[in-house]
Design a protein around this motif. Structure first.
Motif, PDB file in Angstrom:
ATOM      1  N   UNK A  76      -0.602   9.846  36.654  1.00 38.38           N
ATOM      2  CA  UNK A  76      -1.372  11.462  37.024  1.00 38.38           C
ATOM      3  C   UNK A  76      -2.179  11.129  35.981  1.00 38.38           C
ATOM      4  N   UNK A  82      -4.099   8.550  41.675  1.00 38.67           N
ATOM      5  CA  UNK A  82      -4.998   9.342  42.074  1.00 38.67           C
ATOM      6  C   UNK A  82      -6.249   8.068  42.853  1.00 38.67           C
ATOM      7  N   UNK A  84      -4.046   6.003  44.456  1.00 37.37           N
ATOM      8  CA  UNK A  84      -3.030   5.618  45.215  1.00 37.37           C
ATOM      9  C   UNK A  84      -3.088   6.168  46.079  1.00 37.37           C
ATOM     10  N   UNK A  85      -4.251   8.100  46.309  1.00 35.31           N
ATOM     11  CA  UNK A  85      -4.283   7.866  47.634  1.00 35.31           C
ATOM     12  C   UNK A  85      -5.171   7.026  48.432  1.00 35.31           C
ATOM     13  N   UNK A  86      -6.464   6.213  47.753  1.00 35.96           N
ATOM     14  CA  UNK A  86      -7.255   5.995  48.212  1.00 35.96           C
ATOM     15  C   UNK A  86      -7.059   4.348  49.150  1.00 35.96           C
ATOM     16  N   UNK A 148       9.917  16.266  45.291  1.00 38.69           N
ATOM     17  CA  UNK A 148       8.705  17.249  45.994  1.00 38.69           C
ATOM     18  C   UNK A 148       8.515  17.761  44.549  1.00 38.69           C
ATOM     19  N   UNK A 152       4.982  18.847  42.627  1.00 37.89           N
ATOM     20  CA  UNK A 152       4.626  20.367  42.902  1.00 37.89           C
ATOM     21  C   UNK A 152       4.188  20.174  40.811  1.00 37.89           C
ATOM     22  N   UNK A 212       6.704  16.221  52.493  1.00 40.19           N
ATOM     23  CA  UNK A 212       6.314  16.936  51.610  1.00 40.19           C
ATOM     24  C   UNK A 212       5.966  16.638  50.475  1.00 40.19           C
ATOM     25  N   UNK A 215       2.045  16.014  50.657  1.00 43.68           N
ATOM     26  CA  UNK A 215       1.674  16.845  50.957  1.00 43.68           C
ATOM     27  C   UNK A 215       1.291  17.311  49.308  1.00 43.68           C
ATOM     28  N   UNK A 216       2.559  17.311  48.793  1.00 43.58           N
ATOM     29  CA  UNK A 216       2.300  18.381  47.211  1.00 43.58           C
ATOM     30  C   UNK A 216       1.513  17.747  46.025  1.00 43.58           C
ATOM     31  N   UNK A 218      -1.484  15.489  46.786  1.00 45.34           N
ATOM     32  CA  UNK A 218      -2.593  15.690  47.855  1.00 45.34           C
ATOM     33  C   UNK A 218      -3.248  16.745  47.540  1.00 45.34           C
ATOM     34  N   UNK A 219      -2.041  18.255  47.024  1.00 42.65           N
ATOM     35  CA  UNK A 219      -2.559  18.882  46.832  1.00 42.65           C
ATOM     36  C   UNK A 219      -2.716  19.079  45.097  1.00 42.65           C
ATOM     37  N   UNK A 220      -1.858  18.813  44.388  1.00 42.44           N
ATOM     38  CA  UNK A 220      -2.029  19.365  43.146  1.00 42.44           C
ATOM     39  C   UNK A 220      -2.980  17.789  42.511  1.00 42.44           C
ATOM     40  N   UNK A 221      -3.425  17.071  43.152  1.00 43.39           N
ATOM     41  CA  UNK A 221      -4.263  16.389  42.945  1.00 43.39           C
ATOM     42  C   UNK A 221      -6.426  16.801  43.348  1.00 43.39           C
ATOM     43  N   UNK A 222      -6.765  17.457  44.088  1.00 38.28           N
ATOM     44  CA  UNK A 222      -6.901  18.006  45.163  1.00 38.28           C
ATOM     45  C   UNK A 222      -8.091  18.958  44.398  1.00 38.28           C
TER      46      UNK A 222
ATOM     47  N   UNK B 157      -4.849  26.172  45.294  1.00 39.21           N
ATOM     48  CA  UNK B 157      -4.286  25.222  45.120  1.00 39.21           C
ATOM     49  C   UNK B 157      -2.476  25.881  44.580  1.00 39.21           C
TER      50      UNK B 157
ATOM     51  N   UNK C  75     -10.642  12.707  47.653  1.00 33.84           N
ATOM     52  CA  UNK C  75      -9.433  12.878  47.174  1.00 33.84           C
ATOM     53  C   UNK C  75      -9.415  14.463  46.837  1.00 33.84           C
TER      54      UNK C  75
END
Lengths: 222, 249, 228
Positions: A76, A82, A84-86, A148, A152, A212, A215-216, A218-222, B157, C75
């Motif tokens: 992170x 980041x 890795x999301x791509x 998880x 989070x 899960x 999803x977490x 993605x949320x924390x990097x959003x 978030x 992203x």
């Protein structure tokens, strides 16, 4: 597809080998915690023996939890998460791969060192075998559920303490089943039910937790 | 059908929710007080003492409804959280956040009254009974949810992340419950199982029902009030908030 | 310095238009809106970027430049609106968002304990590509990092790390580049290298979305988007 997952696994293991102190710290923690128990509750061999399954399992659980913070936080911080999301692979498979690497680095050494500590607590050979087997089935569950919590708490102040609060309640079932398996052998009963349930739980965690966690992340990097 | 869906969307709009909740809260509060008064009168005065436990069983009239509410609210919270996360409905996020403290309070009351009930029944305040242990873990789950929500600064978030946690928790609650129960049956020696009174007098049943309704009304009133404040905070820049606040002051 | 001239002596366009195979696609933003905290950063934002074009996003600090770039990269989720790559939504591109764009953010995404070469090869493998150690080394050489490829990244200077990240971006060969403040912490020498790479990419009908504080004159079809 498996090539990129394998690349990730290899990278995480390479990184761990270049910084072995991280994995060794976890094992050291496990050994120290277990060694403290006799000092707190007295040296009576029979008493220690009866407490051993619970003590070893709680110590293993805490050791895994302690190591969880590192699962995603390094990636992170330096931005690799980041990237890795791509990646074309589903994020769920990527975090599963990372969790597997994490288990190889922290969970497996705990399983391997556990007989030594079990001897200290006067467990017999058949109990030690059961302990190793239960830990082998149980520590992956701990890593999977823990992933998880690790996701989070990405980037949060005091993330380590928060992980404990989020994850420890979820560790109750593997703790009960894992320690119970050793306990059953100790009392001459069959541990088959424990092991079957532990195995079922591992399969369930294997399929359910990566999504899960993804999803977490993605949320924390959003 | 179409009319119904329109009404539903009206309710999910923050301004409409704010007005509607404002009108409903006094009613739920009044019902709470009335039902509690009736329930307590029936439970403490009218209902006969238990032939085994004497008067101490009367704590059941608080213990059982709060335990039910504690469990039910967790599921409800997870459902709202899931709706908020998947369909991105802001009101659902707000409701999930508003339910958590009430659920935790109910669970805490169930544990507290359980301990008080345990003293005369078992001779100790705490036994590692399957149900008490499960409730304790449920309380931890609530605390984890609230701690995570509070730890994340960004509102969106925080809602999303704690929604994931609530959903993971709700999947785990049955697993935890069954493993704890199983653990409890394996360690018979340590605990005494509580048996429900097999034949419950009608008056006891009615009282329990009224107390449960009272707990419901209380929860609804408090959750709506909390959600209303949260709506104001989130929408504080919207024009409707300014209008409402001006007319109220 | 002498290595810089290496780049200029390279024939342009050893990566051809056809190698992207997507040259007719455009990058479109439709009615985008974004919030950070409670603040609305921008709304009703539209643009279409054609192959060979560059979009420079400008605006003061906190105007949402990075947020916009992260939304374009898939992203972050936009509060409203959608980004399209051709007819596909960017978050649901067949083969993953990363198959069409390369993202270079504030972080270099390098592992301190891995060497420059290992870092690049890992990124290529993770992206599903076939790693080629020779091409990685020659790319590092082109960017003036000859002799540094076996050094763990933690021994590299900030500018050198940026070059490794740039080498990774070049080797991934994505049609869209998303560059967030790529010039930050770079010395003049590397700025030249980067500008050259950008111009080459545009000449090969690639697309670039870039944020930068400095005005950098780039030879190509440049558009400006001002936020705030």
């Amino acid at each position: 597809m498996f090539r990129s997952l394998f690349a990730l696994l290899r990278r995480d293991l390479t990184l761990a080998l270049r910084r072995p102190q991280d994995a060794l710290t976890v094992v050291g923690f496990f050994v120290v915690v277990v060694s403290l128990f006799p000092l707190g509750i007295g040296p009576d061999p029979e008493f220690l023996r009866s407490l051993a399954p619970g003590v070893l399992w709680v110590a293993a659980l805490l050791a895994v939890m302690l190591s969880l913070e590192r699962l995603f936080s390094d990636d992170y911080r330096d931005g690799t998460l980041e990237q890795m999301l791509l990646v074309p692979e589903p994020l769920g498979l990527l975090v599963l791969t990372k969790t597997f690497a994490h288990w190889l680095i922290t969970g497996l050494p705990l399983v391997l060192i556990s007989p030594l500590l079990a001897v200290q607590l006067n467990l017999r050979v058949d109990e030690i075998v059961m302990l190793m087997f239960a830990l082998l089935l149980g520590t992956p569950i701990l890593s999977l559920i823990g992933s998880i919590g690790a996701a989070l708490t990405l980037g949060l102040r005091g993330g380590g303490v928060l992980i404990a609060l989020l994850i420890l309640p979820l560790y109750v079932p593997p703790l009960i089943l894992g320690a119970g398996a050793v306990d059953a052998v100790m009392h001459g009963a069959s541990a088959q039910a424990h092991l079957s349930l532990l195995g079922a739980m591992m399969v369930f965690a294997l399929f359910a937790t990566p999504w899960a966690t993804a999803a977490a992340v993605r949320i924390m990097l959003d | 059908m179409s009319e119904r869906s329109i009404q539903w969307f009206r309710f999910t709009a923050p301004a409409n929710f704010y007005d509607l909740a404002g009108r409903l809260i006094p009613w739920f509060a009044a019902l709470t007080i009335a039902l509690f008064a009736v329930g307590l009168y029936l439970g403490l005065v009218v209902a006969p003492p238990d032939y085994q436990q004497g008067d101490s069983y009367r704590i059941m009239y608080i213990h059982v409804p709060t335990a039910w509410m504690g469990m039910f609210l967790y599921v409800l919270m997870a459902v709202y959280a899931a709706i908020g996360l998947i369909w991105r409905i802001k009101m659902a996020e707000i409701m999930a956040k508003a339910i958590a403290p009430t659920g935790a309070l109910m669970t805490f009351f169930a544990l507290w009254t359980g301990a008080l009930w345990g003293r005369p029944t078992w001779g100790v305040y705490w036994v590692w009974d399957a149900r008490l242990t499960s409730m304790l873990i449920l309380l931890f789950l609530y605390l984890g949810y609230m701690a995570l929500h509070a730890a994340i600064d960004d509102r969106q978030r925080a809602s999303n992340a704690s929604a994931v946690l609530a959903m993971v928790g709700v999947v785990n609650v049955p697993i935890i419950y069954f493993s704890v129960q199983w653990w409890n049956t394996l360690h018979q020696g340590a605990s005494i199982t509580v048996t429900d009174a097999p034949t419950m007098a009608t008056i006891m049943f009615v009282t329990l029902l009224i107390m449960t309704l009272a707990a419901w009304m209380y929860s609804i009133a408090v959750v709506l009030a909390r959600a209303r404040i949260e709506v104001l905070e989130r929408e504080r820049k919207a024009t409707w908030v300014r209008e409402r606040l001006e007319t109220e002051s | 310095m002498p290595r810089l001239s290496n780049i200029d002596s390279e024939p342009r366009g050893n990566v051809t238009v056809e190698s992207f195979g997507l040259a007719d696609r455009t990058l479109r933003a439709v009615d985008l809106a974004a919030e950070r905290g409670e603040r609305r950063l921008f709304e009703h934002l539209h643009f279409t970027l054609s192959p060979g074009h560059l979009l420079q996003v400008s605006g003061r600090n906190g105007s949402g430049k990075t947020s916009l770039l992260r939304i374009i990269s898939g992203l972050s989720r936009a509060t409203h609106g959608e980004v399209f790559w051709g007819e596909e939504r960017i978050r649901a591109v067949d083969g993953g968002t990363g198959s069409c764009l390369g993202y270079l953010g504030h972080h270099n995404a390098l592992k301190e304990d891995l060497t420059a070469q290992e870092n690049i090869l890992f990124a290529v493998r993770l992206g599903g590509g076939t790693p080629n150690a020779d091409s990685a080394i020659s790319m590092l050489e082109r960017l003036g990092l000859a002799g540094y490829e076996d050094l763990p990244a933690r021994f590299l200077s900030q500018g050198q790390k940026r070059r490794v990240a740039l080498a990774r971006l070049l080797l991934q060969r994505r049609p869209i580049w998303i560059l967030d403040e790529p010039y930050a912490a770079l010395d003049v020498q590397v700025i030249d290298v980067l500008r050259h790479s950008i111009e080459t990419h545009l000449a090969e009908r690639g697309m670039i979305v870039i944020t930068t504080h400095q005005a950098v004159d780039i030879d190509g079809d440049c558009h400006n988007l001002h936020l705030g």
